[in-house]
Design an enzyme around this catalytic site. Structure first.
Site, PDB file in Angstrom:
ATOM      1  N   LYS A  34     -41.263 -62.141  28.786  1.00  0.00           N
ATOM      2  CA  LYS A  34     -42.125 -61.086  28.234  1.00  0.00           C
ATOM      3  C   LYS A  34     -43.528 -61.638  27.993  1.00  0.00           C
ATOM      4  O   LYS A  34     -43.734 -62.850  27.960  1.00  0.00           O
ATOM      5  CB  LYS A  34     -41.509 -60.570  26.929  1.00  0.00           C
ATOM      6  CG  LYS A  34     -41.412 -61.615  25.824  1.00  0.00           C
ATOM      7  CD  LYS A  34     -40.586 -61.099  24.643  1.00  0.00           C
ATOM      8  CE  LYS A  34     -40.477 -62.163  23.553  1.00  0.00           C
ATOM      9  NZ  LYS A  34     -39.538 -61.760  22.488  1.00  0.00           N
ATOM     10  N   TYR A 242     -72.740 -71.046  13.727  1.00  0.00           N
ATOM     11  CA  TYR A 242     -72.997 -69.877  12.885  1.00  0.00           C
ATOM     12  C   TYR A 242     -72.750 -70.196  11.408  1.00  0.00           C
ATOM     13  O   TYR A 242     -71.815 -70.932  11.076  1.00  0.00           O
ATOM     14  CB  TYR A 242     -72.078 -68.725  13.301  1.00  0.00           C
ATOM     15  CG  TYR A 242     -72.470 -68.072  14.607  1.00  0.00           C
ATOM     16  CD1 TYR A 242     -73.708 -67.466  14.771  1.00  0.00           C
ATOM     17  CD2 TYR A 242     -71.588 -68.062  15.671  1.00  0.00           C
ATOM     18  CE1 TYR A 242     -74.054 -66.859  15.967  1.00  0.00           C
ATOM     19  CE2 TYR A 242     -71.917 -67.453  16.878  1.00  0.00           C
ATOM     20  CZ  TYR A 242     -73.162 -66.855  17.013  1.00  0.00           C
ATOM     21  OH  TYR A 242     -73.500 -66.261  18.190  1.00  0.00           O
TER      22      TYR A 242
END
Ligand code: PLP
Length: 344
Positions: A34, A242
């Protein structure tokens, strides 16, 4: 030239983990592929697992099953864990997929469309998907496999494991002649009485340990590397990235590397995340940004074009995940489509 960041998948290691799981677990492995084989690429992984002898696979979604069928051809059996959702029977039938029926409504939907090959999920305590034991249906035409799923398989001393196993054994006895599948990766290591007829591992195939930490018996499969784009000396007192997420205490060599959160390098990697660079484990510093992250390479001989490893053969995926406050499953499935998958 390799792409600035790549996910390299060692298919031989995948095959070795498949064989290990069959040997340790003592039953055939029906691989769980999956989420595109936990991000590694279901078509390539399943094809290799077929070459090792796998003939039955599990996916979560109908769409995953359709893609896998197109990739593998008609030979393998493909079960869809979602089951037969409303209006989905025709698609399942067209692609030759077997739904794992979870509710009376799903069973009715499948039967109304003609029924046929299918699985059945019994919920033995996880309270996620499947029929409660006392609500499990009578045996029905086309039922090929009955499964249940462990809630705590990564914790061998958890008493719920044995309770679920015993509940499953009792429930499955109502369906003689069907394949009984119980153990996921962790369950495959819990002992022979957890094996039943078929194992259903995912994460251990892809290099995660059965208990959420590196395990000597499982080989790393996926390696995420990124190129060093720039190296700079940051003087004491200046910041990196940042929001001044990192302030250099002394002169600091910073390697800016070509992997950010748009590649699946979670922002949660900083401040605890370590990457393998020039033979050492070094911290990611400051904020991970969309396309790049900064690594403290002070004292290391690092040049533009070198590659760092975020997880893989030198930095186990379970350790990388733990440092980011998550699990290998999430780290692997977070690697985005921007990263080319390279098979070796
Ligand atoms: C995802 C899943 C598995 C595989 O679990 P792992 O812990 O990755 O081995 C097995 N069975 C079911 C029902 C699942 O949803």
């Amino acid at each position: 030239m390799p792409a600035p960041a790549t996910l390299t998948i060692d298919l031989n290691a995948l095959a070795a983990n498949f064989r290990t799981l069959e040997a340790v677990g003592g039953a055939p492995v029906h691989p769980v592929v999956k989420a595109d084989s936990y991000g590694l690429g279901a078509a390539a992984c399943a094809a290799r697992l077929m070459a090792e002898g796998a003939r039955t696979f599990f996916v979560a979604r109908t769409s995953e099953g359709e893609r896998l069928r197109a990739a593998l051809g008609q030979t393998p059996t493909i079960y869809v864990l979602d089951g037969c959702l409303a209006g989905r029977a025709a698609r399942l039938r067209t692609a030759g997929l077997k739904p794992v029926l979870n509710t009376g409504a799903q069973l009715a939907e499948w039967r109304a469309a003609g029924g046929g090959g299918s699985g059945l999920q019994i919920d033995t305590g996880m309270n996620r998907l499947g029929f409660r034991v006392e609500e499990a249906p009578e045996p029905f035409e086309g039922l090929d496999l009955v499964l249940s799923h462990l809630a705590c398989a990564d914790d061998p001393v958890e008493p719920m494991n044995a309770r679920q196993r015993d509940a499953f054994a009792a429930a499955a006895a109502r369906y003689p002649g069907t394949v009984r599948s119980f153990a996921n990766s962790g369950g495959a290591f819990l002992g022979p009485d957890y094996a039943f007829d078929a194992l259903r591992p995912g994460v251990c195939l892809y290099g995660g340990g059965p208990e959420g930490r590196p395990d000597d018996r499982i080989r790393p499969v996926a390696t995420l590397t990124a190129e060093v784009l720039q190296v700079r000396e940051v003087p004491a007192g200046e910041s990196v990235g940042y929001s001044r997420g990192f302030v250099a205490r002394g002169s600091t060599r910073i390697a800016t590397c070509a992997a950010g959160y748009a590649d699946g390098v979670l922002r949660a990697y900083s401040p605890k995340g370590l990457v393998h660079i020039a033979g050492e484990l070094r911290p990611i510093v400051g904020r991970v940004s969309m396309d790049v992250c900064a690594v403290d390479a002070t004292g290391l001989d690092v040049a533009v074009g070198d590659r760092i490893e975020l997880f893989g053969v030198n930095r186990m995926v379970d350790d990388a995940a733990a440092a980011a406050g998550t699990i290998a499953y999430e780290l692997l499935t977070s690697v985005t489509a921007r990263i080319p998958r390279v098979y070796t």
